[in-house]
Design a protein around this motif. Structure first.
Motif, PDB file in Angstrom:
ATOM      1  N   SER A 130       0.835  -1.196   0.000  1.00  0.00           N
ATOM      2  CA  SER A 130       0.000   0.000   0.000  1.00  0.00           C
ATOM      3  C   SER A 130       0.872   1.249   0.000  1.00  0.00           C
ATOM      4  CB  SER A 130      -0.898   0.017   1.238  1.00  0.00           C
ATOM      5  OG  SER A 130      -0.103   0.178   2.408  1.00  0.00           O
ATOM      6  N   ALA A 131       0.263   2.374  -0.353  1.00  0.00           N
ATOM      7  CA  ALA A 131       0.996   3.640  -0.335  1.00  0.00           C
ATOM      8  C   ALA A 131       1.503   3.945   1.070  1.00  0.00           C
ATOM      9  CB  ALA A 131       0.094   4.768  -0.835  1.00  0.00           C
ATOM     10  N   GLU A 132       0.701   3.607   2.091  1.00  0.00           N
ATOM     11  CA  GLU A 132       1.114   3.863   3.478  1.00  0.00           C
ATOM     12  C   GLU A 132       2.335   3.021   3.848  1.00  0.00           C
ATOM     13  OE1 GLU A 132      -3.085   4.954   2.902  1.00  0.00           O
ATOM     14  OE2 GLU A 132      -1.948   3.105   2.509  1.00  0.00           O
ATOM     15  N   ALA A 133       2.351   1.761   3.402  1.00  0.00           N
ATOM     16  CA  ALA A 133       3.500   0.896   3.684  1.00  0.00           C
ATOM     17  C   ALA A 133       4.746   1.409   2.976  1.00  0.00           C
ATOM     18  CB  ALA A 133       3.190  -0.538   3.260  1.00  0.00           C
ATOM     19  N   GLN A 134       4.596   1.839   1.724  1.00  0.00           N
ATOM     20  CA  GLN A 134       5.749   2.364   0.993  1.00  0.00           C
ATOM     21  C   GLN A 134       6.295   3.628   1.646  1.00  0.00           C
ATOM     22  OE1 GLN A 134       5.599   2.173  -3.442  1.00  0.00           O
ATOM     23  NE2 GLN A 134       3.495   1.485  -3.115  1.00  0.00           N
ATOM     24  N   GLU A 135       5.399   4.495   2.077  1.00  0.00           N
ATOM     25  CA  GLU A 135       5.857   5.726   2.725  1.00  0.00           C
ATOM     26  C   GLU A 135       6.636   5.414   3.999  1.00  0.00           C
ATOM     27  OE1 GLU A 135       4.114   9.907   4.630  1.00  0.00           O
ATOM     28  OE2 GLU A 135       2.737   8.358   3.931  1.00  0.00           O
ATOM     29  N   LEU A 136       6.138   4.442   4.769  1.00  0.00           N
ATOM     30  CA  LEU A 136       6.802   4.082   6.020  1.00  0.00           C
ATOM     31  C   LEU A 136       8.206   3.539   5.749  1.00  0.00           C
ATOM     32  CD1 LEU A 136       6.999   3.604   9.004  1.00  0.00           C
ATOM     33  CD2 LEU A 136       5.548   1.581   8.761  1.00  0.00           C
ATOM     34  N   VAL A 137       8.356   2.659   4.764  1.00  0.00           N
ATOM     35  CA  VAL A 137       9.671   2.092   4.454  1.00  0.00           C
ATOM     36  C   VAL A 137      10.629   3.172   3.952  1.00  0.00           C
ATOM     37  CG1 VAL A 137      10.907   0.575   2.858  1.00  0.00           C
ATOM     38  CG2 VAL A 137       8.908  -0.277   4.092  1.00  0.00           C
ATOM     39  N   VAL A 138      10.152   4.018   3.042  1.00  0.00           N
ATOM     40  CA  VAL A 138      11.017   5.067   2.499  1.00  0.00           C
ATOM     41  C   VAL A 138      11.474   6.010   3.608  1.00  0.00           C
ATOM     42  CG1 VAL A 138      11.063   7.100   0.996  1.00  0.00           C
ATOM     43  CG2 VAL A 138      10.098   4.940   0.162  1.00  0.00           C
ATOM     44  N   ARG A 139      10.561   6.397   4.476  1.00  0.00           N
ATOM     45  CA  ARG A 139      10.940   7.293   5.582  1.00  0.00           C
ATOM     46  C   ARG A 139      11.931   6.618   6.522  1.00  0.00           C
ATOM     47  NH1 ARG A 139       8.324  12.018   6.176  1.00  0.00           N
ATOM     48  NH2 ARG A 139       6.420  12.380   4.955  1.00  0.00           N
ATOM     49  N   ALA A 140      11.754   5.309   6.755  1.00  0.00           N
ATOM     50  CA  ALA A 140      12.678   4.588   7.637  1.00  0.00           C
ATOM     51  C   ALA A 140      14.074   4.531   7.023  1.00  0.00           C
ATOM     52  CB  ALA A 140      12.153   3.181   7.913  1.00  0.00           C
ATOM     53  N   LEU A 141      14.156   4.237   5.729  1.00  0.00           N
ATOM     54  CA  LEU A 141      15.458   4.178   5.062  1.00  0.00           C
ATOM     55  C   LEU A 141      16.139   5.546   5.086  1.00  0.00           C
ATOM     56  CD1 LEU A 141      14.575   1.936   1.972  1.00  0.00           C
ATOM     57  CD2 LEU A 141      15.863   1.262   4.019  1.00  0.00           C
ATOM     58  N   MET A 142      15.359   6.596   4.853  1.00  0.00           N
ATOM     59  CA  MET A 142      15.934   7.939   4.871  1.00  0.00           C
ATOM     60  C   MET A 142      16.400   8.325   6.278  1.00  0.00           C
ATOM     61  SD  MET A 142      13.392   9.922   2.206  1.00  0.00           S
ATOM     62  CE  MET A 142      14.335  11.460   2.344  1.00  0.00           C
ATOM     63  N   ALA A 143      15.612   7.925   7.292  1.00  0.00           N
ATOM     64  CA  ALA A 143      16.011   8.218   8.673  1.00  0.00           C
ATOM     65  C   ALA A 143      17.288   7.482   9.044  1.00  0.00           C
ATOM     66  CB  ALA A 143      14.877   7.842   9.634  1.00  0.00           C
ATOM     67  N   LEU A 144      17.436   6.250   8.560  1.00  0.00           N
ATOM     68  CA  LEU A 144      18.681   5.511   8.798  1.00  0.00           C
ATOM     69  C   LEU A 144      19.855   6.217   8.133  1.00  0.00           C
ATOM     70  CD1 LEU A 144      17.385   1.848   8.333  1.00  0.00           C
ATOM     71  CD2 LEU A 144      18.259   2.848  10.464  1.00  0.00           C
ATOM     72  N   LYS A 145      19.647   6.706   6.920  1.00  0.00           N
ATOM     73  CA  LYS A 145      20.712   7.430   6.227  1.00  0.00           C
ATOM     74  C   LYS A 145      21.072   8.712   6.959  1.00  0.00           C
ATOM     75  CE  LYS A 145      23.671   8.527   3.120  1.00  0.00           C
ATOM     76  NZ  LYS A 145      24.977   7.827   3.110  1.00  0.00           N
ATOM     77  N   GLU A 146      20.083   9.371   7.547  1.00  0.00           N
ATOM     78  CA  GLU A 146      20.329  10.623   8.259  1.00  0.00           C
ATOM     79  C   GLU A 146      21.156  10.439   9.518  1.00  0.00           C
ATOM     80  OE1 GLU A 146      16.397  12.114   8.789  1.00  0.00           O
ATOM     81  OE2 GLU A 146      16.168  12.709   6.684  1.00  0.00           O
ATOM     82  N   THR A 147      21.307   9.192   9.996  1.00  0.00           N
ATOM     83  CA  THR A 147      22.185   8.948  11.144  1.00  0.00           C
ATOM     84  C   THR A 147      23.654   9.032  10.742  1.00  0.00           C
ATOM     85  OG1 THR A 147      22.324   6.540  10.834  1.00  0.00           O
ATOM     86  CG2 THR A 147      20.458   7.387  12.127  1.00  0.00           C
ATOM     87  N   GLY A 148      23.918   9.110   9.441  1.00  0.00           N
ATOM     88  CA  GLY A 148      25.292   9.131   8.947  1.00  0.00           C
ATOM     89  C   GLY A 148      25.771   7.803   8.434  1.00  0.00           C
ATOM     90  N   ALA A 149      24.897   6.787   8.451  1.00  0.00           N
ATOM     91  CA  ALA A 149      25.287   5.446   8.029  1.00  0.00           C
ATOM     92  C   ALA A 149      25.057   5.239   6.537  1.00  0.00           C
ATOM     93  CB  ALA A 149      24.481   4.404   8.810  1.00  0.00           C
ATOM     94  N   GLU A 150      25.878   4.370   5.938  1.00  0.00           N
ATOM     95  CA  GLU A 150      25.573   3.860   4.616  1.00  0.00           C
ATOM     96  C   GLU A 150      24.417   2.866   4.755  1.00  0.00           C
ATOM     97  OE1 GLU A 150      26.920   4.551   1.659  1.00  0.00           O
ATOM     98  OE2 GLU A 150      28.414   5.977   2.426  1.00  0.00           O
ATOM     99  N   VAL A 151      23.468   2.893   3.836  1.00  0.00           N
ATOM    100  CA  VAL A 151      22.302   2.009   3.913  1.00  0.00           C
ATOM    101  C   VAL A 151      22.236   1.160   2.647  1.00  0.00           C
ATOM    102  CG1 VAL A 151      19.792   1.872   4.141  1.00  0.00           C
ATOM    103  CG2 VAL A 151      21.057   3.680   5.344  1.00  0.00           C
ATOM    104  N   VAL A 152      22.232  -0.163   2.828  1.00  0.00           N
ATOM    105  CA  VAL A 152      22.141  -1.103   1.712  1.00  0.00           C
ATOM    106  C   VAL A 152      20.976  -2.044   1.995  1.00  0.00           C
ATOM    107  CG1 VAL A 152      23.293  -2.896   0.367  1.00  0.00           C
ATOM    108  CG2 VAL A 152      24.634  -0.995   1.341  1.00  0.00           C
TER     109      VAL A 152
END
Length: 385
Positions: free
Chosen positions: A56-78
């Motif tokens: 769903s759009a809500e699920a996609q938004e949640l995953v994208v925001r989580a990945l971006m938040a992980l990146k904002e910690t300064g970590a590489e995200v794969v």
């Protein structure tokens, strides 16, 4: 360097009709907090970010925001695609996510075209190589093997041999000057299932031996099996497990992420970091009175309930009034009445509606004369016009 290993988020998963996006949001927020607190250099997400190939759009938004938040910690995200994810959608988002500094690998790739992700650990400066192997079903394995290894498919001995060839190709550039990591979404022979996986994609021709991974890998970050476990091998071969139990078959699993520390010259050291944000799943058994006594202890849980009383009209509602978290209510097999209902001599095509309903109740082990009486009254009301 330090990195987090997580997998099998299954965002969008519904439990017995109950939407769990708020829980999933809380768990992902907890993972982001751990990444920030432990100042990790990377986060590896080993597949099944979503529960569906068409989230769903809500699920996609949640995953994208989580990945971006992980990146904002300064970590590489794969992050790689699992069997629940849609690999081509991952690949479609890949250029956009690259701009955000996040690497998605949806389909099997050669090392040169993105199957190996290389970077320098942001906080500690070690070179890092990540060989990324998304989920590969057997029907696609031959085509991928030809692409990556250029080995004729006819010479392959089976699925495990194909995976060996893929891993060997992707890890050929590993050396002593870097931290060498593998992330994959698959079943390793001897791994214990967590209880919520798709069995058809976890057994028989879909499993590979732990020996498929090279000894010079510092760590193999796996997804697919939902139980936290380490498989015996020449290098650490680890399932992080799912961060949230997807159904009652996983209620006894311990939710965690793996914090891993490694240098080019030292073995990986793994610490489990528990996750506590999700609701607890519990199975309880008892009479209605006994369940009432235990209601306070399970006020915040999702419950599967076995009632140690014969079935009767309104029993499910009575239990759910006592236990609002009861998502599944069953009669304990010991109390399920065995009723033999004989078909009318003329066959079901000549049976009355009342006889057919009595047969239905017998098959469902529903023994309550009030139910039959109610059916008769409703049938009379309807047929009377």
């Amino acid at each position: 360097m330090r990195f987090l290993h997580t997998s099998d988020w299954h965002v969008g998963k519904v439990l017995k009709g109950r939407n769990r996006l708020d829980e999933q949001r809380a768990v992902l927020r907890e993972i982001v907090s751990l990444a920030r607190t432990h100042e990790v250099d990377a986060v590896l997400v080993a597949g099944d970010l979503y529960d569906s190939a068409a989230p769903s759009a809500e699920a996609q938004e949640l995953v994208v925001r989580a990945l971006m938040a992980l990146k904002e910690t300064g970590a590489e995200v794969v992050a790689i695609a699992g069997n629940h994810d849609h690999p081509r959608t991952f690949d479609a988002y890949r250029p956009l996510m690259n701009v955000a500094g996040i690497t998605l690998v949806g389909s099997v790739r050669t090392a040169e075209s993105g199957g190996v992700v290389s970077f320098t650990a942001p906080r500690t400066g070690e070179p890092v190589r990540v060989a990324a192997l998304p989920f590969l079903s057997q029907r696609h394995a031959i085509r991928a093997a030809e692409l990556v290894t250029k080995t004729p498919a006819e010479n392959s001995a089976g699925y495990d041999q194909l995976i060996r060839e893929l891993v060997a190709s992707l890890t050929a550039g590993f050396g002593d000057d870097a931290v060498n990591l593998v992330t994959a979404h698959l079943t390793v022979t001897g791994g214990a299932m967590g209880g919520g996986e798709r069995a058809a994609q976890s057994i028989f021709e879909y499993h590979v031996p732990a020996g498929a991974f090279p000894a010079d890998a510092h760590y193999v970050a796996l997804g697919h099996l939902h139980r936290r476990q380490t498989l015996p091998a020449a290098c650490p071969v680890v399932y992080s497990g799912a961060p949230i139990a997807v159904d009652f078959g996983e209620q006894d699993n311990t939710a965690s992420v793996c914090l891993v520390e490694a240098t080019p010259s030292t073995p990986a050291r793994v610490t489990d970091l528990p996750l506590t944000s999700a609701k607890k799943l519990s199975t309880i058994t008892g009479t209605v009175a006994e369940l009432a006594d235990r209601a306070a202890a399970h006020a915040d849980d999702y419950l599967r309930v076995f009632v140690r009383e014969p079935a009767r009209a309104g029993l499910r509602e009575e239990v759910q009034d006592l236990l609002p978290g009861a998502l599944e209510v069953r009669i304990d097999p010991e109390f399920a009445a065995q009723v033999e209902v004989k078909r009318p001599s003329g066959g079901s095509e000549h049976a009355t509606p009342g006889e057919l309903f009595a047969e239905f109740c017998g098959e469902r082990q529903i023994v309550d004369p009030r139910v039959q009486s109610l059916f008769t009254r409703l049938h009379d009301d309807v047929t009377a016009g």
